[in-house]
Design a protein around this motif. Sequence first.
Motif, PDB file in Angstrom:
ATOM      1  N   MET A  93      -9.935  -5.166   1.251  1.00  0.00           N
ATOM      2  CA  MET A  93      -8.977  -6.305   1.301  1.00  0.00           C
ATOM      3  C   MET A  93      -7.563  -6.101   1.917  1.00  0.00           C
ATOM      4  SD  MET A  93      -7.187  -7.226  -2.437  1.00  0.00           S
ATOM      5  CE  MET A  93      -8.308  -8.375  -2.978  1.00  0.00           C
ATOM      6  N   ARG A  94      -7.123  -6.303   3.200  1.00  0.00           N
ATOM      7  CA  ARG A  94      -5.846  -6.035   3.799  1.00  0.00           C
ATOM      8  C   ARG A  94      -4.871  -6.859   3.016  1.00  0.00           C
ATOM      9  NH1 ARG A  94      -5.625  -6.026   9.705  1.00  0.00           N
ATOM     10  NH2 ARG A  94      -6.275  -8.088   9.237  1.00  0.00           N
ATOM     11  N   ILE A  95      -3.613  -6.049   2.927  1.00  0.00           N
ATOM     12  CA  ILE A  95      -2.648  -7.105   2.363  1.00  0.00           C
ATOM     13  C   ILE A  95      -1.802  -7.527   3.509  1.00  0.00           C
ATOM     14  CG2 ILE A  95      -2.093  -5.408   0.180  1.00  0.00           C
ATOM     15  CD1 ILE A  95       0.189  -4.053   2.219  1.00  0.00           C
ATOM     16  N   THR A  96      -1.055  -8.546   3.344  1.00  0.00           N
ATOM     17  CA  THR A  96      -0.160  -8.927   4.131  1.00  0.00           C
ATOM     18  C   THR A  96       1.141  -8.461   3.957  1.00  0.00           C
ATOM     19  OG1 THR A  96      -1.713 -11.019   4.430  1.00  0.00           O
ATOM     20  CG2 THR A  96       0.630 -11.302   5.300  1.00  0.00           C
ATOM     21  N   MET A  97       2.135  -8.377   4.922  1.00  0.00           N
ATOM     22  CA  MET A  97       3.466  -7.565   4.667  1.00  0.00           C
ATOM     23  C   MET A  97       4.101  -7.943   6.015  1.00  0.00           C
ATOM     24  SD  MET A  97       4.118  -3.578   4.039  1.00  0.00           S
ATOM     25  CE  MET A  97       3.167  -3.328   2.699  1.00  0.00           C
ATOM     26  N   LYS A  98       5.277  -8.170   5.480  1.00  0.00           N
ATOM     27  CA  LYS A  98       6.403  -8.313   6.717  1.00  0.00           C
ATOM     28  C   LYS A  98       6.463  -6.789   7.375  1.00  0.00           C
ATOM     29  CE  LYS A  98       9.009 -12.060   4.721  1.00  0.00           C
ATOM     30  NZ  LYS A  98       8.396 -13.267   5.422  1.00  0.00           N
ATOM     31  N   ARG A  99       6.426  -7.145   8.694  1.00  0.00           N
ATOM     32  CA  ARG A  99       6.738  -5.815   9.843  1.00  0.00           C
ATOM     33  C   ARG A  99       8.054  -5.062   9.110  1.00  0.00           C
ATOM     34  NH1 ARG A  99       4.155  -4.295  13.779  1.00  0.00           N
ATOM     35  NH2 ARG A  99       3.386  -6.344  14.109  1.00  0.00           N
ATOM     36  N   GLU A 100       9.024  -5.516   8.895  1.00  0.00           N
ATOM     37  CA  GLU A 100      10.342  -5.041   8.572  1.00  0.00           C
ATOM     38  C   GLU A 100      10.034  -4.033   7.345  1.00  0.00           C
ATOM     39  OE1 GLU A 100      14.734  -5.952   7.012  1.00  0.00           O
ATOM     40  OE2 GLU A 100      13.670  -7.240   8.263  1.00  0.00           O
ATOM     41  N   VAL A 101       9.556  -4.674   6.385  1.00  0.00           N
ATOM     42  CA  VAL A 101       9.166  -3.957   5.095  1.00  0.00           C
ATOM     43  C   VAL A 101       7.980  -2.902   5.347  1.00  0.00           C
ATOM     44  CG1 VAL A 101       8.088  -4.230   2.747  1.00  0.00           C
ATOM     45  CG2 VAL A 101       9.582  -6.033   3.803  1.00  0.00           C
ATOM     46  N   PHE A 102       7.055  -3.081   6.000  1.00  0.00           N
ATOM     47  CA  PHE A 102       5.962  -1.971   6.512  1.00  0.00           C
ATOM     48  C   PHE A 102       6.929  -0.835   7.019  1.00  0.00           C
ATOM     49  CE2 PHE A 102       3.045  -0.119   9.404  1.00  0.00           C
ATOM     50  CZ  PHE A 102       2.037   0.089   8.676  1.00  0.00           C
ATOM     51  N   GLU A 103       7.642  -1.317   8.041  1.00  0.00           N
ATOM     52  CA  GLU A 103       8.178  -0.105   8.798  1.00  0.00           C
ATOM     53  C   GLU A 103       9.344   0.688   7.965  1.00  0.00           C
ATOM     54  OE1 GLU A 103       9.555  -2.408  12.336  1.00  0.00           O
ATOM     55  OE2 GLU A 103       7.548  -2.377  13.157  1.00  0.00           O
ATOM     56  N   THR A 104       9.985   0.032   6.987  1.00  0.00           N
ATOM     57  CA  THR A 104      10.845   0.744   6.187  1.00  0.00           C
ATOM     58  C   THR A 104      10.697   1.520   4.935  1.00  0.00           C
ATOM     59  OG1 THR A 104      11.674  -1.539   5.386  1.00  0.00           O
ATOM     60  CG2 THR A 104      12.695  -0.696   7.212  1.00  0.00           C
ATOM     61  N   LEU A 105       9.431   0.998   4.576  1.00  0.00           N
ATOM     62  CA  LEU A 105       8.905   1.673   3.079  1.00  0.00           C
ATOM     63  C   LEU A 105       8.811   2.986   3.292  1.00  0.00           C
ATOM     64  CD1 LEU A 105       6.090  -0.795   1.784  1.00  0.00           C
ATOM     65  CD2 LEU A 105       8.393  -0.186   0.785  1.00  0.00           C
ATOM     66  N   GLU A 106       9.216   3.958   2.061  1.00  0.00           N
ATOM     67  CA  GLU A 106       8.934   5.140   2.120  1.00  0.00           C
ATOM     68  C   GLU A 106       7.464   5.483   2.075  1.00  0.00           C
ATOM     69  OE1 GLU A 106      11.170   7.381  -0.867  1.00  0.00           O
ATOM     70  OE2 GLU A 106      13.203   6.667   0.106  1.00  0.00           O
ATOM     71  N   ASP A 107       6.896   6.701   2.310  1.00  0.00           N
ATOM     72  CA  ASP A 107       5.420   6.914   2.370  1.00  0.00           C
ATOM     73  C   ASP A 107       4.868   6.693   1.062  1.00  0.00           C
ATOM     74  OD1 ASP A 107       5.434   8.089   5.050  1.00  0.00           O
ATOM     75  OD2 ASP A 107       5.976   9.913   4.464  1.00  0.00           O
ATOM     76  N   ARG A 108       5.405   6.900   0.067  1.00  0.00           N
ATOM     77  CA  ARG A 108       4.736   6.840  -1.295  1.00  0.00           C
ATOM     78  C   ARG A 108       4.500   5.191  -1.532  1.00  0.00           C
ATOM     79  NH1 ARG A 108       0.720   7.568  -3.177  1.00  0.00           N
ATOM     80  NH2 ARG A 108       0.600   7.086  -5.466  1.00  0.00           N
ATOM     81  N   ALA A 109       5.580   4.725  -1.510  1.00  0.00           N
ATOM     82  CA  ALA A 109       5.662   3.142  -1.507  1.00  0.00           C
ATOM     83  C   ALA A 109       4.635   2.396  -0.562  1.00  0.00           C
ATOM     84  CB  ALA A 109       6.867   2.579  -1.471  1.00  0.00           C
ATOM     85  N   LEU A 110       4.473   2.887   0.618  1.00  0.00           N
ATOM     86  CA  LEU A 110       3.540   2.180   1.640  1.00  0.00           C
ATOM     87  C   LEU A 110       2.230   2.438   0.971  1.00  0.00           C
ATOM     88  CD1 LEU A 110       3.497   0.869   4.367  1.00  0.00           C
ATOM     89  CD2 LEU A 110       3.341   3.224   5.340  1.00  0.00           C
ATOM     90  N   LEU A 111       1.909   3.719   0.747  1.00  0.00           N
ATOM     91  CA  LEU A 111       0.302   3.948   0.094  1.00  0.00           C
ATOM     92  C   LEU A 111       0.254   2.988  -1.024  1.00  0.00           C
ATOM     93  CD1 LEU A 111       1.124   6.653   1.958  1.00  0.00           C
ATOM     94  CD2 LEU A 111      -0.432   7.748  -0.007  1.00  0.00           C
ATOM     95  N   GLU A 112       1.071   2.747  -1.842  1.00  0.00           N
ATOM     96  CA  GLU A 112       0.692   2.131  -2.827  1.00  0.00           C
ATOM     97  C   GLU A 112       0.749   0.763  -2.735  1.00  0.00           C
ATOM     98  OE1 GLU A 112       3.670   2.929  -6.040  1.00  0.00           O
ATOM     99  OE2 GLU A 112       3.021   5.030  -6.407  1.00  0.00           O
TER     100      GLU A 112
END
Length: 170
Positions: free
Chosen positions: A1-20
Amino acid sequence: MRITMKREVFETLEDRALLEACIEPTIRQIRGKGLRLKREVYAGLTPGQQALLMFQVLYGHAHSEPEYYWFVSHYISLGVWPEVKAGMRYFGDEAMLRIYEKTEAAVEAKNRQPDGGWRHFAVMDLDGDAELAASVARLFARYHQAAPETIRRIGERIRSIPGEFAALEG
């Protein structure tokens, strides 16, 4: 199940938040469910999602030496430990993989019975076995120290192949 995410959010999340963000929907889907459903969901994930899930199931639970010991014992007894190690291979994290392997050896030495079976294990095992407790303490300290680099490495990998983990919009 891949999530859908805005590219801007994806590119700005810190690593831990991105993993979660990338794995939390899967965790919600399997939390509290039986092993059969968990295996089915796991089989439907991309290789990157599988690797991320296996990192997260240990990292999300092992906040202390006793928890680390218990969850490693649990994952070995369930037969999913090879997938936990495969996750580190996927992310190219040899340092964490070595920690996993040394922890596996310590846990196996305590819990593997001569007939190949697995003895009942408990958090209290550490209280009654000073050698095991010292070994787990050393290994947990190394695990805890290595985890930030592992998280950085996983975040880097997610960003390098986003389609493996998320569908980006905008």
